[in-house]
Every structure is written in structure tokens, then in C-alpha cells.
Write a protein that holds these residues in place. Sequence first.
Motif, PDB file in Angstrom:
ATOM      1  N   LEU A 128      -1.146   5.661   8.771  1.00 46.84           N
ATOM      2  CA  LEU A 128      -2.065   5.473   7.615  1.00 46.84           C
ATOM      3  C   LEU A 128      -2.886   6.094   7.591  1.00 46.84           C
ATOM      4  CD1 LEU A 128      -1.459   4.259   4.278  1.00 46.84           C
ATOM      5  CD2 LEU A 128      -2.293   1.963   4.996  1.00 46.84           C
ATOM      6  N   THR A 135      -2.480   8.594   2.584  1.00 44.44           N
ATOM      7  CA  THR A 135      -1.322   9.388   3.062  1.00 44.44           C
ATOM      8  C   THR A 135      -0.682   8.494   4.511  1.00 44.44           C
ATOM      9  OG1 THR A 135      -2.308  11.188   2.879  1.00 44.44           O
ATOM     10  CG2 THR A 135      -0.353  11.474   3.721  1.00 44.44           C
ATOM     11  N   ILE A 136       0.954   8.179   3.493  1.00 45.97           N
ATOM     12  CA  ILE A 136       1.611   8.127   5.069  1.00 45.97           C
ATOM     13  C   ILE A 136       2.881   8.593   5.680  1.00 45.97           C
ATOM     14  CG2 ILE A 136       3.380   6.789   3.167  1.00 45.97           C
ATOM     15  CD1 ILE A 136       3.980   4.344   5.162  1.00 45.97           C
ATOM     16  N   ILE A 186       0.736  -1.116   0.404  1.00 50.33           N
ATOM     17  CA  ILE A 186      -0.259   0.441  -0.406  1.00 50.33           C
ATOM     18  C   ILE A 186       1.221   1.055   0.022  1.00 50.33           C
ATOM     19  CG2 ILE A 186      -2.077   0.999   1.689  1.00 50.33           C
ATOM     20  CD1 ILE A 186      -2.713  -0.954   0.188  1.00 50.33           C
ATOM     21  N   ALA A 187       2.150   1.121   1.010  1.00 46.46           N
ATOM     22  CA  ALA A 187       2.358   1.824   1.148  1.00 46.46           C
ATOM     23  C   ALA A 187       3.513   2.552   1.450  1.00 46.46           C
ATOM     24  CB  ALA A 187       1.599   3.800   1.788  1.00 46.46           C
ATOM     25  N   ALA A 211       8.030   9.243   0.182  1.00 46.96           N
ATOM     26  CA  ALA A 211       7.466   8.435   0.260  1.00 46.96           C
ATOM     27  C   ALA A 211       6.824   7.708  -0.846  1.00 46.96           C
ATOM     28  CB  ALA A 211       5.889   8.727   0.778  1.00 46.96           C
ATOM     29  N   ASN A 212       6.491   6.857  -0.780  1.00 52.53           N
ATOM     30  CA  ASN A 212       5.182   5.764  -2.532  1.00 52.53           C
ATOM     31  C   ASN A 212       4.544   5.205  -2.014  1.00 52.53           C
ATOM     32  OD1 ASN A 212       7.435   4.329  -1.636  1.00 52.53           O
ATOM     33  ND2 ASN A 212       6.478   3.255  -3.056  1.00 52.53           N
ATOM     34  N   ILE A 213       3.302   5.546  -2.687  1.00 54.12           N
ATOM     35  CA  ILE A 213       2.028   4.667  -2.220  1.00 54.12           C
ATOM     36  C   ILE A 213       1.255   4.027  -3.656  1.00 54.12           C
ATOM     37  CG2 ILE A 213      -0.045   5.716  -1.305  1.00 54.12           C
ATOM     38  CD1 ILE A 213       0.674   7.615  -0.386  1.00 54.12           C
ATOM     39  N   LYS A 214       0.673   3.385  -3.264  1.00 49.50           N
ATOM     40  CA  LYS A 214       0.333   2.293  -4.650  1.00 49.50           C
ATOM     41  C   LYS A 214      -0.922   3.174  -5.470  1.00 49.50           C
ATOM     42  CE  LYS A 214      -2.903  -1.169  -4.925  1.00 49.50           C
ATOM     43  NZ  LYS A 214      -2.123  -2.188  -5.716  1.00 49.50           N
ATOM     44  N   GLU A 225      -3.627   6.336  -4.341  1.00 51.94           N
ATOM     45  CA  GLU A 225      -2.918   8.060  -3.946  1.00 51.94           C
ATOM     46  C   GLU A 225      -4.169   8.602  -3.735  1.00 51.94           C
ATOM     47  OE1 GLU A 225       0.138   8.405  -6.422  1.00 51.94           O
ATOM     48  OE2 GLU A 225       0.692   9.465  -5.415  1.00 51.94           O
TER      49      GLU A 225
END
Length: 121
Positions: free
Chosen positions: A80, A68-69, A48-49, A57-60, A64
Motif C-alpha cells: 500500500l 495505491t495498492i 481501504i483497498a 483493484a478497488n480503493i476507498k 483514491e
Amino acid sequence: QVQLVESGGGLVQPGGSLRLSCAVSGIFFSMDDMGWYRQVLGKQREFIARITSDGRANIKDSVEGRFTISTDNAKNTVYLQMNSLKPEDTAVYYCAANLKIRAGDFTYQYWGQGTQVTVSS
């Protein structure tokens, strides 16, 4: 002994929000990153993230803009924030941390026990 403890899951209506937390306890040398995954019964666990110790950060793609992580490095905690939740977000959410117990160790991945998120009216 390192432990990851998630909290914040529960039942929410479609369109609602939840904030998951994951706290890392125990003694370790360094942490590379922390992340969130989810798993639906009978399916593979999916990413997910992820957020690194320096805040990258990177998010699926599919979440997105809704998820938010973030982290509180002082508390060794990752969050999360999940907004505009949909029924298809229903799953067990797990946090993971990649860290070294001692200097010179390899990096190992540690997992929390999971927290259930159910999106339903």
C-alpha cells in the motif's frame, strides 16, 4: 500455518509518504485477493483497498488518488503506497488475505497483526 506480516508503518509528517508491505507465508492452495484496512481506537475497522489475484483493484473513495495498492504475486506480498498523508490517516493498518488452504476448502480470511501509521508534525 498461514501468517501475514505487515511492515512499513511509522511516524510521518503531513504531506509525506509511506509504503506498507504485507507478506503471506505458509502453505496454501490459492489466494483470491488481498487487502488493507485501518482502525482508529474506538472506531470500527474500515476498508481501504483490495486487489484480486488477477490484478483488479478497488480503493476507498476518500483515499483514491493518494493511495495505491499493488502486489508481487511471486512473493505473495501486497503493498500500500500512501502519498500526501493527512493526520486523519493516522490509524493501525491491517492487511487481510482471502485464501484456501487446500483444494475444495472454503475461502477464509486471514489477518495480519497490524502496523501503526501516525501522521503528525
